[in-house]
Design an enzyme around this catalytic site. Structure first.
Site, short mmCIF file in Angstrom:
data_model
loop_
_atom_site.label_atom_id
_atom_site.label_comp_id
_atom_site.label_asym_id
_atom_site.label_seq_id
_atom_site.Cartn_x
_atom_site.Cartn_y
_atom_site.Cartn_z
N LYS A 172 0.82 -1.21 0.00
CA LYS A 172 0.00 0.00 0.00
C LYS A 172 0.86 1.27 0.00
O LYS A 172 0.60 2.21 -0.75
CB LYS A 172 -0.88 -0.04 1.25
N ARG B 174 12.53 -9.55 11.03
CA ARG B 174 11.89 -8.66 12.01
C ARG B 174 10.69 -9.35 12.66
O ARG B 174 10.01 -10.15 12.01
CB ARG B 174 11.40 -7.37 11.32
N ARG C 56 -10.33 2.74 9.41
CA ARG C 56 -10.04 1.31 9.61
C ARG C 56 -11.19 0.59 10.29
O ARG C 56 -11.18 -0.63 10.37
CB ARG C 56 -8.78 1.15 10.47
N ARG D 161 11.30 -11.73 3.86
CA ARG D 161 12.05 -10.47 3.88
C ARG D 161 13.07 -10.53 5.01
O ARG D 161 12.85 -11.18 6.03
CB ARG D 161 11.11 -9.28 4.16
N ARG E 141 -2.11 -9.94 12.79
CA ARG E 141 -2.45 -8.63 12.22
C ARG E 141 -3.47 -8.77 11.09
O ARG E 141 -4.37 -7.95 10.95
CB ARG E 141 -1.19 -7.93 11.70
#
Ligand SMILES: [Zn+2]
Length: 213
Positions: free
Chosen positions: A13, A160, A88, A127, A171
Site C-alpha cells: 500500500k 523482524r 479502519r 524479507r 495482524r
C-alpha cells in the site's frame, strides 16, 4: 482526485501511495504521519493526542478526525489527496463521511488493494532487514551474499518480529475483522475500486491508473 487507500499489511500500500501521489500530483496523507506531526507541532489536538498516547491509550476517533480535518483543509489538498490509514473501522468510516460531507466533498473513491493471505505471509516472511542500516530486502536480493548491499555490514540480516508468520497472521485477522464492514459500507455507496496487489509494483500501478481514469 480524492482517494482513500485501503489494504491489509503487506500488500504494498505504501509503495503504491507514493507512486500515485507523484503521478497525480496530490499529497499522500498517512494518518500515522499527520498524527506524529500534530504532536510534534504541539497543536491543540496534537497536545490532546500526546496526552492520551502517553497514558498508553489509543487516540479516539474524534481527535483523529479533527487532525484529518486540519490536514485536508490545507491548500495543497484543493485538487485532491490520498488518505492512507483511515478509516479502519466502521465508526471511523461514518465519522469520515460526515467530515467529507461538511467539506462538500462527494467524489471520493476507495482503493482496495487486496491479496491472498497465504501470499502475504509468504512475502513478508521472505524479507530480511539489516540490523545496521534498517533497509529491508527480499531474500532473493541477498541470496548469495552475507554483506548488506546498502551499508556493507557483514552478517547483519535478520527476520523482524513484524515479519514473523504468527505476528503477520494475527495482524491479518484483526485487519479482516475490522475492515470487512468498512469495505461493505463503501461498496453500498458504489465507491470501491478493487485491485490485486500481488503483481510487480509497476504492473499494479499501471492497472490502478487505468482503473482510475
Ligand atoms: Zn545495511
Amino acid at each position: 482526485m480524492r482517494l482513500l487507500l485501503f489494504g491489509a499489511p503487506g500488500v504494498g500500500k505504501g509503495t503504491q501511495a507514493k507512486l500515485l501521489s507523484a503521478k497525480l500530483n496530490i499529497p499522500h496523507i498517512s494518518t500515522g504521519d499527520i498524527l506524529r506531526q500534530a504532536v510534534k507541532d504541539q497543536t491543540d489536538l496534537g497536545k490532546k493526542a500526546d496526552e492520551i498516547m502517553s497514558r498508553g491509550d489509543l487516540v479516539p476517533d474524534e481527535v483523529m478526525i479533527g487532525i484529518i480535518k486540519e490536514r485536508l483543509s490545507k491548500t495543497d489538498c484543493s485538487n485532491g489527496f490520498i488518505l492512507d490509514g483511515f478509516p479502519r473501522t466502521i465508526n471511523q468510516a461514518v465519522q469520515l463521511d460526515k467530515l467529507l460531507a461538511d467539506m462538500l466533498i462527494d467524489d471520493i473513491k476507495l482503493i482496495n488493494i487486496f491479496a491472498d493471505e497465504e501470499e502475504i505471509v509468504k512475502r513478508l516472511n521472505n524479507r530480511r532487514a539489516c540490523k545496521v542500516c534498517g533497509h529491508i530486502f527480499a531474500l532473493a536480493e541477498i541470496e548469495n551474499s552475507n554483506s548488506c548491499p546498502k551499508c556493507n555490514s557483514k552478517d547483519s540480516f535478520y527476520l523482524r518480529d513484524d515479519d514473523k508468520e504468527e505476528v503477520i497472521r494475527k495482524r491479518l485477522n484483526v485487519f479482516r475483522q475490522n475492515t470487512e464492514p468498512v469495505l461493505k459500507h463503501y461498496e453500498k455507496q458504489g465507491k470501491v475500486i478493487s485491485i490485486n496487489g500481488l503483481g510487480t509494483v509497476e504492473d499494479v500501478n499501471r492497472e490502478l491508473m487505468s482503473l482510475l481514469f
